[in-house]
Design a protein around this motif. Structure first.
Motif, mmCIF file in Angstrom:
data_model
loop_
_atom_site.group_PDB
_atom_site.id
_atom_site.type_symbol
_atom_site.label_atom_id
_atom_site.label_comp_id
_atom_site.label_asym_id
_atom_site.label_seq_id
_atom_site.Cartn_x
_atom_site.Cartn_y
_atom_site.Cartn_z
ATOM 1 N N LEU A 24 15.813 -19.489 41.447
ATOM 2 C CA LEU A 24 14.746 -18.443 41.250
ATOM 3 C C LEU A 24 13.782 -19.644 41.379
ATOM 4 O O LEU A 24 12.452 -19.221 41.574
ATOM 5 C CB LEU A 24 14.816 -18.356 39.183
ATOM 6 C CG LEU A 24 15.864 -17.156 39.193
ATOM 7 C CD1 LEU A 24 15.748 -16.577 37.511
ATOM 8 C CD2 LEU A 24 15.526 -15.483 39.894
ATOM 9 N N GLY A 25 13.863 -21.037 40.861
ATOM 10 C CA GLY A 25 12.725 -21.579 41.395
ATOM 11 C C GLY A 25 12.425 -21.849 42.359
ATOM 12 O O GLY A 25 11.358 -21.932 42.394
ATOM 13 N N THR A 30 8.790 -20.247 46.623
ATOM 14 C CA THR A 30 7.957 -20.239 48.273
ATOM 15 C C THR A 30 7.183 -19.006 47.937
ATOM 16 O O THR A 30 5.710 -18.873 48.475
ATOM 17 C CB THR A 30 9.151 -19.787 48.236
ATOM 18 O OG1 THR A 30 10.063 -20.405 48.232
ATOM 19 C CG2 THR A 30 8.527 -18.717 49.515
ATOM 20 N N VAL A 31 6.988 -18.282 46.843
ATOM 21 C CA VAL A 31 6.076 -17.539 46.533
ATOM 22 C C VAL A 31 4.789 -18.058 46.396
ATOM 23 O O VAL A 31 3.851 -17.551 46.780
ATOM 24 C CB VAL A 31 6.337 -16.360 45.744
ATOM 25 C CG1 VAL A 31 5.166 -15.577 45.026
ATOM 26 C CG2 VAL A 31 7.345 -15.431 45.241
ATOM 27 N N VAL A 61 14.151 -27.997 37.046
ATOM 28 C CA VAL A 61 14.335 -26.747 37.140
ATOM 29 C C VAL A 61 15.695 -26.815 36.921
ATOM 30 O O VAL A 61 16.329 -25.905 35.652
ATOM 31 C CB VAL A 61 14.255 -25.872 37.974
ATOM 32 C CG1 VAL A 61 12.292 -25.587 38.015
ATOM 33 C CG2 VAL A 61 14.488 -25.722 39.165
ATOM 34 N N THR A 62 16.271 -27.011 37.676
ATOM 35 C CA THR A 62 18.268 -27.313 37.466
ATOM 36 C C THR A 62 18.459 -27.760 36.958
ATOM 37 O O THR A 62 19.555 -27.441 35.176
ATOM 38 C CB THR A 62 18.561 -28.315 39.075
ATOM 39 O OG1 THR A 62 18.286 -27.241 40.275
ATOM 40 C CG2 THR A 62 20.401 -28.281 38.644
ATOM 41 N N ILE A 63 17.936 -28.946 36.006
ATOM 42 C CA ILE A 63 18.091 -29.452 34.705
ATOM 43 C C ILE A 63 17.808 -28.738 33.537
ATOM 44 O O ILE A 63 18.961 -29.088 33.131
ATOM 45 C CB ILE A 63 17.138 -31.603 35.006
ATOM 46 C CG1 ILE A 63 17.635 -31.751 36.418
ATOM 47 C CG2 ILE A 63 17.934 -32.288 33.763
ATOM 48 C CD1 ILE A 63 17.425 -33.594 36.138
ATOM 49 N N ILE A 64 17.163 -28.573 33.733
ATOM 50 C CA ILE A 64 16.474 -27.278 32.588
ATOM 51 C C ILE A 64 17.765 -26.084 32.349
ATOM 52 O O ILE A 64 17.853 -26.298 31.331
ATOM 53 C CB ILE A 64 15.307 -26.930 33.088
ATOM 54 C CG1 ILE A 64 14.270 -28.165 32.415
ATOM 55 C CG2 ILE A 64 14.658 -25.616 31.852
ATOM 56 C CD1 ILE A 64 12.512 -28.080 33.035
ATOM 57 N N ILE A 150 15.378 -14.932 30.495
ATOM 58 C CA ILE A 150 15.763 -14.167 30.173
ATOM 59 C C ILE A 150 16.757 -13.059 30.998
ATOM 60 O O ILE A 150 17.967 -12.742 30.548
ATOM 61 C CB ILE A 150 14.680 -13.121 30.552
ATOM 62 C CG1 ILE A 150 13.440 -12.805 29.120
ATOM 63 C CG2 ILE A 150 15.225 -11.463 30.497
ATOM 64 C CD1 ILE A 150 13.910 -12.335 28.340
ATOM 65 N N VAL A 151 16.577 -13.901 32.476
ATOM 66 C CA VAL A 151 17.697 -13.317 33.085
ATOM 67 C C VAL A 151 18.744 -14.494 32.935
ATOM 68 O O VAL A 151 20.168 -14.120 33.158
ATOM 69 C CB VAL A 151 17.051 -14.607 34.477
ATOM 70 C CG1 VAL A 151 18.627 -14.495 35.768
ATOM 71 C CG2 VAL A 151 16.223 -13.341 35.764
#
Length: 365
Positions: A24-25, A30-31, A61-64, A150-151
């Motif tokens: 998702l990060g 990218t967006v 974000v992976t660590i989070i 949420i995901v």
């Protein structure tokens, strides 16, 4: 030092959170990159997407995600296990919300200092942070974090309900096409369940069952078993042939379940005025495994081995034994000095044309 089965099991449950957040990060970055183009229209509070910043962001974000996984699996899931779905999601969301505020407070100044190539303690970094905190960029970041959360929470609830391995198999498509494999099955049946249900009543008996099944969890994980299904007062546990035979996992699981249930005996006597016990049967054979169902998908095993194991279980009462195995499975198990087999002869099981040899299993003193 080798990791324990429980530690490996928890790692398998936590890693998907890191993967979810990484994917998702990367999608959000990218967006954002496509939306900003050459970034001339970017707000002053926005961090420019340079390679080192992108690497830091994706690592962050992976660590989070992994931290969320650790908190979810090891702390919050046990605390909220008995709460309803809405209470779980809402309560956890606000807990993580404050966690994210702290994370942003720490990570944004680091990212800003990397982009501007100055010390994190520089006044320009602090000014940049205050601009960010009051900007639409902060709102965007919180929305992205909220969506990822949420995901993650939905994944957590789904995997908790359908089973980690089942959900992973659905995602990987392992059983999208039927697969033929050799498996060991153990059918476990509570003793005197009808009498217990009559004495406790419907509601108390449900609580009793939930506690009873919960007592088996550590033993099943420790011995690499997979819960196939719960059917009333019966639980079906399965192993691939390799996993079940390794270290005698399939029979050690039975004795570990007995031990764990016995340790909680005083709790059952105090709370329900009775102590549960169970009997079990084991057999192995070839099954066809695949996804089945239209309105509800499930991983389904089909093969004669399941019917045969169920019939062997019925003989436990006849021989007054707590555990019975087919001789075919017993021949594959390399017993140590802790166990011994006792032959019980040949049996033509109900509804079966073939004769099956049965043995009981004893744990030596």
């Amino acid at each position: 030092m080798a990791l324990s089965p429980k530690t490996k099991y928890n790692i398998k449950r936590i890693l998907p959170f890191g993967v979810i957040w990484l994917i998702l990060g990367a999608l959000f970055l990218t967006v954002e990159h496509l939306a900003l183009g050459n970034q001339k229209n970017a707000l002053n509070s926005a961090i420019k997407l340079q390679p080192d910043v992108v690497l830091f962001a994706l690592t962050g974000v992976t660590i989070i995600g992994l931290l969320v996984g650790c908190i979810e699996v090891l702390v919050l899931r046990p605390l909220f296990d008995r709460k309803n779905f809405a209470t779980k999601i809402i309560s956890k969301f606000f807990i993580y919300f404050f966690f994210f505020l702290i994370v942003i407070l720490i990570t944004y100044p680091i990212a800003a200092s990397i982009e501007m190539d100055i010390s994190i303690w520089d006044q320009k970094v602090r000014n940049r942070y205050f601009d960010f905190f009051l900007s639409v960029t902060n709102l965007s970041a919180m929305i992205q974090l909220g969506f990822s959360l949420i995901v993650s929470l939905l994944y957590s609830e789904i995997s908790n309900n359908v089973g980690q391995n089942v959900l992973l198999n659905f995602f990987t498509g392992k059983y999208h096409k039927p697969v033929v494999e050799n498996r060991i099955f153990m059918f476990v049946d509570m003793k005197d369940s009808t009498t217990i249900a009559e004495q406790l009543g419907t509601e108390e008996y449900f609580k009793f069952l939930r506690s009873y099944y919960g007592a088996f969890s550590n033993a099943i994980v420790k011995n690499h078993g997979e819960v196939y299904q719960y059917v009333g007062d019966e639980i079906v546990i399965t192993w691939t042939l390799k996993n079940g035979l390794r270290d005698n996992n399939c029979i050690q699981c039975f004795f570990d379940m007995k031990s764990d249930l016995y340790k909680k005996g005083h709790m059952y006597l105090k709370k329900f005025n009775m102590q549960p016990d169970f009997k079990a049967a084991l057999h192995f054979g070839q099954v066809t495994t695949g996804e089945i169902g239209v309105l509800k998908k499930d991983i389904f095993f089909t093969g004669d081995v399941l019917n045969t194991t169920a019939r062997i279980l019925g003989l436990c009462s006849t021989y007054k034994e707590d555990i019975l195995l087919s001789k075919a499975l017993a021949h594959k198990i390399m017993l140590d000095n802790n166990y011994s087999f006792k032959a019980l002869g040949e049996h033509r099981l109900k509804g079966k044309a073939a004769i099956v040899e049965i043995v009981s299993l004893l744990k030596n003193p």
